[in-house]
Write a protein that holds these residues in place. Structure first.
Motif, PDB file in Angstrom:
ATOM      1  N   ASN A  15       0.444  -1.172   0.113  1.00  0.00           N
ATOM      2  CA  ASN A  15       0.201  -0.023   0.327  1.00  0.00           C
ATOM      3  C   ASN A  15       1.289   1.181   0.153  1.00  0.00           C
ATOM      4  OD1 ASN A  15      -1.176   2.102   1.696  1.00  0.00           O
ATOM      5  ND2 ASN A  15      -2.567   1.257   1.063  1.00  0.00           N
ATOM      6  N   PRO A  16       0.630   2.291  -1.019  1.00  0.00           N
ATOM      7  CA  PRO A  16       1.479   3.361  -0.740  1.00  0.00           C
ATOM      8  C   PRO A  16       1.823   4.352  -0.104  1.00  0.00           C
ATOM      9  CG  PRO A  16      -0.278   3.450  -2.654  1.00  0.00           C
ATOM     10  CD  PRO A  16      -0.316   2.118  -1.522  1.00  0.00           C
ATOM     11  N   LEU A  19       3.866   2.735   2.626  1.00  0.00           N
ATOM     12  CA  LEU A  19       5.523   1.686   2.174  1.00  0.00           C
ATOM     13  C   LEU A  19       6.348   3.511   2.709  1.00  0.00           C
ATOM     14  CD1 LEU A  19       7.670  -0.117   0.714  1.00  0.00           C
ATOM     15  CD2 LEU A  19       6.658   1.298  -1.489  1.00  0.00           C
ATOM     16  N   LYS A  20       5.240   4.618   1.781  1.00  0.00           N
ATOM     17  CA  LYS A  20       5.713   5.544   2.845  1.00  0.00           C
ATOM     18  C   LYS A  20       6.346   5.580   4.579  1.00  0.00           C
ATOM     19  CE  LYS A  20       4.360   8.119  -1.169  1.00  0.00           C
ATOM     20  NZ  LYS A  20       3.097   7.883  -1.474  1.00  0.00           N
TER      21      LYS A  20
END
Lengths: 106, 106
Positions: A15-16, A19-20
């Motif tokens: 999931n973006p 991940l960030k």
DNA sequence: ACGGTATTTCCAGAATTATGGAAATAATGT
DNA sequence: ACATTATTTCCATAATTCTGGAAATACCGT
């Protein structure tokens, strides 16, 4: 690492936003990063961040430690290494030049 | 690899069924594996397998090549390598505790 | 105990994903 | 053209995920 464990960890990182979050924690290094600081730096609703962090903690990619009212989060490097090792093993079953055992290197 | 590209690939691999599909393809080596053979070996409905394969193809982890009526699928090793490189880079931005296993300091 | 800061849980709605049956398409051989 | 095999697309349904406001909880200093 078992394939289903790998899958849940990959899903957690897939999931973006998560991940960030994870990347921020990796970059924060040893000392880790407080939830509040993550929230400010990533500009997320507190509850949203909390949900995502929980997902990362559940699969073991992130560890948390209370320090008073603040909660320090740290990337679990060893877990990531296990995941990378799994991927490398999957990716290079046929290791060098990726030739399967029966199909000799060309 | 950009973080969002990494995320979509991790997400693609983060489903147990798709990870098993991908692993089967890696194990099949450079000769690849037909969709029908994958279906038989993984015991999935054809449509389900097709959906998952499409997801893997879209993110570039799998390539397909028609051979008559059968469709050969192959793992894209280079893409996986790029993904692993991304993870290692993220993991080792700061401290090198996630470096290759034998290099880990105690 | 009270007040303040930090974080989580509760709750809900919108969006996305997973699954597979049925129908459609693709490719080949006869 | 037709039959056969291989695979995808269409369609629907159930399940899950993402998001965040509001309320609750946790911890600390005074």
């Amino acid at each position: 690492m078992m394939i289903d464990d790998a899958a849940v960890r990959l899903e957690a990182l897939g999931n973006p936003t998560r991940l960030k979050i994870y990347r921020s924690l990796v970059r924060a290094g040893h000392s880790g990063m407080a939830v509040g600081k993550l929230q400010a730096s990533l500009d997320l609703a507190g509850s949203t961040l909390s949900h995502h962090l929980k997902a990362l903690v559940i699969v073991g990619l992130v560890a948390q430690e209370r320090q008073g009212t603040t909660l320090i989060c740290r990337a679990n490097y060893e877990m990531m290494r296990g995941l990378v090792d799994f991927l490398v093993a999957e990716c290079c079953v046929d290791a060098c030049e990726c030739a399967p055992a029966e199909a000799a290197r060309s």
